[in-house]
Design an enzyme around this catalytic site. Structure first.
Site: not given
Lengths: 179, 179
Positions: B67, B104
């Protein structure tokens, strides 16, 4: 207008870099990063498209993930219209239309948000490269699912030894560079 | 100059769509596709960046896959400079610098072509969203590996409840919208 398409195309073509054996042995990859890395060549490339599409009714640019985003979004900015994204399955957060298409081995799915285009919109589908045309054909199908129409498929590079243009018929194809 | 940043930012913010539970339960995804899908809002967003960076020395835009390509390439077109791509491992055809960063769960690798920037270039790193800042920090490291410098990190949306801005220090962060 001082913009000369023939000169611009010659300059752009000189900026393409050939990378042997990418992504696999025997393939000559046509690398457009030297074009986008040069402010002058990048603007020339987008302006070749802009020259063409300012003369047409264009409501939206449909940009194919990921290199299509580069040319598509700059063109949309230049024209003042919006961008609709065609992405691989699972990347778009809202409700989507989906289309499968076959690859050399296996298949792939692309998606577009159901509200990315409006019925009646005339959209230009844009990508960096037209090879066999599978992804572009799937993108055109997604455009039609929204009720919009495909004005044309536009690419920077067309590989004319592959049947991409035939596969996309009756849609028109516009390419800046042909190999 | 008739362009009012405060008005533009309010309009852009109204265009963001919140998608619950994407990409996984409990996450509120901030969807920028309604912004890019509207020619007016897309141009406003790019012009907020343009207003800022026409007042600075900017040699290149570093756009983060995928993006970041949308805003980065339109901004580069608007400024007349080139685009350097930061992509996931294996996507770029030429010789690259690589940087790993932790997620994560697990880690990721991003790459940039070794000649995507020139030593001494001042580059703006651009993405749609700043969350924990891992990808943007890796992109900054890639910029420095080329001998260029990071002028600033620019994003459309900054999640201020996450430590992205702290992680990127001493680089400056500019965000159009804060949440």
């Amino acid at each position: 207008m001082s913009f000369n398409i023939t000169d611009a195309v010659a300059e752009i073509k000189a900026g393409v870099r050939v990378i042997p054996d990418f992504p696999k042995p025997g393939i000559q990859f046509l690398d457009i990063t030297p074009i986008i890395g040069c402010g002058h060549l990048f603007r020339q490339t987008v302006d070749v498209f802009k020259e063409r599409y300012t003369q047409q009714k264009v409501d939206a640019i449909v940009a194919i993930d990921a290199r299509g985003f580069i040319f598509g979004s700059a063109l949309a900015y230049a024209l003042g219209c919006g961008v609709a994204l065609v992405r691989k399955a699972g990347k778009l957060p809202h409700v989507t239309y989906k289309t499968d298409y076959t690859l050399e081995y296996g298949s792939n799915t692309v998606e577009m948000h159901i509200d990315a285009l409006k019925p009646g919109d005339r959209a230009i589908v844009i990508d960096d490269l037209l090879a066999t045309g599978g992804t572009a054909a799937a993108a055109c199908k997604l455009v039609e699912q929204t009720g919009a129409t495909v004005g044309e498929v536009a690419v920077v590079i067309e590989l004319t030894f592959l049947p991409g243009r035939e596969k996309l018929a009756p849609y028109e194809v516009y390419s800046v560079l042909k190999y």
